[in-house]
Design an enzyme around this catalytic site. Structure first.
Site, PDB file in Angstrom:
ATOM      1  N   GLY A  84       0.816  -1.206   0.000  1.00  0.00           N
ATOM      2  CA  GLY A  84       0.000   0.000   0.000  1.00  0.00           C
ATOM      3  C   GLY A  84       0.849   1.254   0.000  1.00  0.00           C
ATOM      4  N   HIS A 122       0.969  -6.807 -11.679  1.00  0.00           N
ATOM      5  CA  HIS A 122       1.450  -6.455 -10.345  1.00  0.00           C
ATOM      6  C   HIS A 122       1.225  -7.585  -9.342  1.00  0.00           C
ATOM      7  CE1 HIS A 122       2.729  -3.421  -7.468  1.00  0.00           C
ATOM      8  NE2 HIS A 122       1.697  -3.695  -6.695  1.00  0.00           N
ATOM      9  N   ASP A 124       3.495  -5.168 -15.353  1.00  0.00           N
ATOM     10  CA  ASP A 124       3.142  -4.161 -14.347  1.00  0.00           C
ATOM     11  C   ASP A 124       3.892  -2.870 -14.645  1.00  0.00           C
ATOM     12  OD1 ASP A 124       2.448  -2.763 -12.015  1.00  0.00           O
ATOM     13  OD2 ASP A 124       4.041  -3.713 -10.847  1.00  0.00           O
ATOM     14  N   SER A 149       4.747  -5.474  -3.705  1.00  0.00           N
ATOM     15  CA  SER A 149       4.574  -4.030  -3.826  1.00  0.00           C
ATOM     16  C   SER A 149       5.234  -3.295  -2.661  1.00  0.00           C
ATOM     17  CB  SER A 149       3.092  -3.693  -3.953  1.00  0.00           C
ATOM     18  OG  SER A 149       2.929  -2.367  -4.389  1.00  0.00           O
ATOM     19  N   TYR A 150       4.466  -2.500  -1.884  1.00  0.00           N
ATOM     20  CA  TYR A 150       5.096  -1.797  -0.765  1.00  0.00           C
ATOM     21  C   TYR A 150       5.565  -2.756   0.321  1.00  0.00           C
ATOM     22  CZ  TYR A 150       6.331   2.131   2.175  1.00  0.00           C
ATOM     23  OH  TYR A 150       7.052   3.046   2.919  1.00  0.00           O
TER      24      TYR A 150
END
Length: 463
Positions: free
Chosen positions: A88, A436, A384, A184-185
């Site tokens: 996020g 992603h 992505d 991701s994060y």
């Protein structure tokens, strides 16, 4: 007589000690049973056990994190424990990891039932999904300001406290082989938590967390190299014009703490006028047309070039929002027991907008953990455009690692599954055709990759 007395005394002590152990075990088993999921609404029958509930990580401020454990489909007592984290910052591992990617269930279109994921990662491991930090999904804090001052440091520390406390509730997982995974994060969350555990283990005489390594995908790694790699991906994939590419490269100082007005305008022009109606998390697949009720609207404009949002935005995200807001589902999950004053969402915009601290680069952490002997894999879906393969490759190339096995295509089902290169202490993998959320787009390839990671094996070449 004295010898007999000593024997009797020893026997009494042994019996009393055994009773204490049994009482403690009974309490632990009772705690586990309170968290047991008998069945979720609309769930198909399964043979593996599930548990979910809350673990307090800060008594004073009232922070508690929500977890969901799906044990392995067979031989769970011998298989490793794997923690999954979405990023996020502020996105739910229940929404994405569990319900769209590696979990055993998928939510159907009407949000009325679940169906099985044939490529669930709990075929090979016990999977522990954690909604982190407090304020994400069902995780909460009784101190409202915590939603406005979350950041990397507290998230990692709370996750460590969660694991220590969770393993006290589930002692059968103490000392079990343990791995961390995410995307991701979570490119921050995963190595930062690994470092916390690594330091904790060094400072503890008999550490209970048997950390062996981590695997992370499409990972935010280094602000400068990630941003350069992202703009390069946009241009080389014909998503932006030559003029816009040159303007962004001219006006954006990717090493600065804040972007300039000229940089923001150039990026906004690319997103608003040149991208078109595509899903940037998967540039070659159809996107789910947003509506006013969509919880997964792409938050690119406020996050690109600073923070990246985890979460592909297919319509399945909308189904998950309906399902996990159902009172019967929440009761079955032992969730929202305190009456959280907001509905469950896939991502928390409040946390995203108010993230307090974020490391500029994870490269020093990688180097420390490589030197510590952990098994580390980094993978990247190559369609992505939010945290693209070029970004990851730029970051990895500046770690200056020694190549052990040169770049080669790996195969599954007679087709190229992607490409890989093995360095001393780190394996890099691309997954062909994946966006992603790699396990969502290429579930078979993702599962094969995961199995080889757990086994410490090279991905299969054609020969």
């Amino acid at each position: 007589m004295e010898i007999i007395s000593r024997v009797c005394l020893g026997l009494v002590v042994f019996i009393l000690f055994s009773q204490v152990i049994l009482n403690v075990a009974a309490v632990i088993n009772e705690e586990q049973e309170l968290d047991r999921i008998t069945s979720l609404p609309g769930q198909p029958p399964v043979k593996f056990s599930q548990f979910s509930g809350y673990v307090t990580v800060d008594e004073q401020q009232g922070r508690a994190l929500f977890y969901w454990l799906t044990e392995a489909t067979s031989n769970s007592v011998t298989k490793p424990l794997v923690l999954w984290l979405n990023g996020g910052p502020g996105c739910s591992s229940v929404a994405y990891g569990a319900s769209e990617e590696i979990g055993p269930f998928r939510v159907n279109k009407t949000a009325s039932s679940l169906y099985l994921n044939k490529n669930s990662w709990n075929k090979d491991a016990n999977i522990l999904f954690l909604e982190s930090p407090a304020g994400v999904g069902f995780s909460y804090s009784n101190t409202s300001s915590n939603l406005l001052d979350s950041g990397d440091n507290r998230t990692a520390q709370d996750a460590l406290v969660f694991l220590v406390n969770w393993m006290s509730r589930f002692p059968q997982y103490k000392y079990r082989e343990f791995y961390i995974s995410g995307e991701s994060y979570a490119g921050h969350y995963v190595p930062q938590l690994a470092e916390k555990i690594y330091d904790y283990n060094k400072a503890t005489s008999r550490p209970s967390i048997n950390l062996k390594g981590f695997i992370v995908g499409n990972a935010v790694t280094d602000n400068y190299y990630d941003n350069i790699g992202t703009i390069s991906y946009w241009w080389t994939h014909s998503m932006i014009s030559d003029a816009t590419y040159k303007l962004i490269m001219k006006t954006c100082d990717f090493k600065a703490d804040k972007s300039s007005e000229q940089c923001d305008k150039a990026v906004s022009y690319a997103l608003d006028y040149e991208f078109g109606d595509i899903d940037p998390y998967s540039i070659y697949t159809p996107f789910c047309k947003p509506n006013n009720n969509s919880v997964g609207s792409v938050r690119l404009k406020n996050t690109l070039l600073r923070r990246r949002v985890s979460g592909y935005d297919p319509c399945t995200e909308n189904y998950a929002e309906i399902y996990y807001n159902r009172p019967d589902v929440q009761r079955a999950l032992h969730a929202n027991s305190t009456g959280i004053p907001y509905k469950w969402t896939a991502c928390s915009d409040v946390l995203i907008r108010n993230w307090n601290d974020s490391a500029t680069s994870m490269i020093p952490t990688y180097k420390k953990l490589i030197a510590g002997g952990l098994r580390i894999w980094v993978f990247s879906g190559d369609t992505d455009s939010v945290v693209p393969v070029t970004a990851t490759r730029f970051a990895l190339s500046h770690m200056n690692l020694t190549v052990q096995t040169r770049w080669y295509p790996w195969y599954t089902g007679g087709q190229v599954g992607g490409w890989t290169e093995v360095y001393e202490g780190l394996t890099f993998v691309t997954v062909r055709g994946a966006g992603h959320e790699v396990p969502l787009f290429e579930p078979k390839r993702a599962l094969l990759m995961f199995r080889n990671f757990l086994g410490g094996k090279l991905l299969p070449s054609k020969s």
